[in-house]
Design a protein around this motif. Sequence first.
Motif, short mmCIF file in Angstrom:
data_model
loop_
_atom_site.label_atom_id
_atom_site.label_comp_id
_atom_site.label_asym_id
_atom_site.label_seq_id
_atom_site.Cartn_x
_atom_site.Cartn_y
_atom_site.Cartn_z
N LYS A 14 0.84 -1.20 0.00
CA LYS A 14 0.00 0.00 0.00
C LYS A 14 0.87 1.25 0.00
CE LYS A 14 -3.66 2.29 2.64
NZ LYS A 14 -4.49 2.24 3.87
N PHE A 15 0.45 2.25 -0.78
CA PHE A 15 1.15 3.53 -0.78
C PHE A 15 0.51 4.45 0.25
CE2 PHE A 15 1.44 7.96 -2.15
CZ PHE A 15 2.82 8.10 -2.21
N LYS B 54 -0.89 10.91 -8.62
CA LYS B 54 -1.49 10.59 -7.33
C LYS B 54 -1.78 9.10 -7.22
CE LYS B 54 -3.71 15.13 -6.94
NZ LYS B 54 -5.00 15.85 -6.76
N PRO B 55 -2.05 8.62 -6.00
CA PRO B 55 -2.37 7.20 -5.81
C PRO B 55 -3.55 6.77 -6.68
CG PRO B 55 -1.95 8.23 -3.69
CD PRO B 55 -1.98 9.34 -4.70
N SER C 147 8.13 10.28 -4.10
CA SER C 147 7.92 9.88 -2.72
C SER C 147 8.81 8.70 -2.33
CB SER C 147 6.45 9.49 -2.51
OG SER C 147 6.26 8.91 -1.23
N ASP C 148 9.30 8.72 -1.08
CA ASP C 148 10.08 7.60 -0.56
C ASP C 148 9.23 6.34 -0.43
OD1 ASP C 148 12.32 9.20 -0.40
OD2 ASP C 148 11.99 9.74 1.71
N ASN C 149 7.91 6.52 -0.37
CA ASN C 149 7.00 5.38 -0.23
C ASN C 149 6.61 4.76 -1.57
OD1 ASN C 149 6.88 5.65 2.60
ND2 ASN C 149 5.30 7.23 2.43
N ASN D 33 4.07 -0.55 -5.99
CA ASN D 33 2.80 0.20 -5.96
C ASN D 33 2.78 1.32 -7.00
OD1 ASN D 33 4.43 2.19 -4.75
ND2 ASN D 33 3.80 1.57 -2.68
N PHE D 34 3.84 1.39 -7.82
CA PHE D 34 3.93 2.40 -8.88
C PHE D 34 4.62 1.76 -10.08
CE2 PHE D 34 5.90 6.81 -10.05
CZ PHE D 34 5.01 6.92 -11.12
#
Length: 503
Positions: free
Chosen positions: A261-262, A291-292, A323-325, A399-400
């Motif tokens: 999950k982001f 964006k997510p 993003s680091d995530n 997630n990306f």
Amino acid sequence: MAQIIIRKVKKIVDGRVLFDANALNAQTGDVVGVVGGNGSGKTTLMNMIMGLDSDYQGNINTDGQIEFVPQINAQNDRSGGQTTSEKIRVAVAKWPEILILDEPTSNLDENHQHQLIKTVENYSGLTIIISRDRHFLNAVTSKIWSVEDNHFTEYNDNFDEFELRQNQEFKRRMDEYARQKDYQSSIRRAVEERKQKAAHIRKGSKNMGRIERAQTKSIREQNAGKMERSAHAMLKKANSGDANKPFQVAPIKLMVTDFPKFTGKTLASATQLKISFDHKILIDNGTFKIKPGDKVALVGPNGSGKTTLIKSIINRQNYLNVSDNARIGYFNQDLTALPLEDKVLNFVQKDSRVNDDRLRQVMGAFGITHAYYDKQIAHLSGGQKVKVQLLKVLLGANNFLVLDEPTNFLDMSAIDALASFIEQYPGSVLFVSHDQGFRNRVARRTLLITKCQLVDPAIQSVNQKVNSDLPLLKMRYDQLIQSGNGDPQEISAMKAKINRLTQ
């Protein structure tokens, strides 16, 4: 007049039939679309037509000079589209009697695709095109050579008509299969009833006495046997017309828990972005935000900087905000990175969080079935290697997804599977593809590179709405100043808002 006549051809590779073709014909003025799965023999047939492969049974008669343009990848500082366009121009300029193009639209932007359609329409010779681009095939083809189940068949249709015919045939076979199954079910019920009746006859009535039962035993056995043999004959007849169920890929099903999950509001963004490559400015002013859950198509002419921007994102360049995530899965068809000694299933499974049953089902949707699981990657065809490489990225713990021309080298069923996957994927996707049908199906947003500008219509539409309020604000501000009795706090707040909008 140029012509190609193929009769009773069979191509055997490693002891198995790769394909056969009983009767294929083409002549001057025809535009033949050659379609089929990866590794089905399309390019092999072209090599046989060109005389580069003579190891086959049957007859191929080719009358006419041939120019062949193979599928092309990017080279050094040039995009694949730029190289492809030049190769096609050179080939057509020779005015061959027969022109063979292998996946000519794979790297072409919309403008070059339009030019290619015009080139094919104006070419007066015989054109043969291997392609999985539905839009292009339907625009130019006059007949289709389709390879399915190791057999080439000719259809005197354009591609839309061919697909309609295929869909109708599939429905007919499914209906036939359903009718046969219903018939067999009714026969099995009748057979079971006869067997029960035979058992009842053999046993005799419960009202029979001991003597009557003994005297009628032989005749009862004969009657029961006849009934059983009749039931067996009915069942044999029903099974003799057994219809095979047409092959149908199971739909892809994904779960949110299959992927990390982001957490956050933005995966990647930039403001007033500038990117250069080899001393050439590609993007001079760009603003975007991903964006997510976004499914974003990156669109622009060949050589405009799409791949450069993508590489900047995956390398997390400091002039971008990534993003680091964001756990990025990147696909770019670099087959040199594949571990050739690894077995297919082990390679795809490694580091994946996807449930094993769903993982295998997704692989099957892309045409990588259980028959390939234990094969070493080195023994796969080029198209199959691309599928395995793509599956590794899609099913990874990401997630990306960042996909650079993912549809190149994929057959049509795999493109459909990829579209279905992206539609269900819970993460974000940024992709480059010149396949218009694919883009229209999966993209929810578009980033456009044009004239060194990166335009995000989503941000632009917001800015346009905000800027549309500016004239009204200025008019109201002027009215308050001129009236001399405006509220100082209101005037101050309005002035600040105007300043923000004009910065």
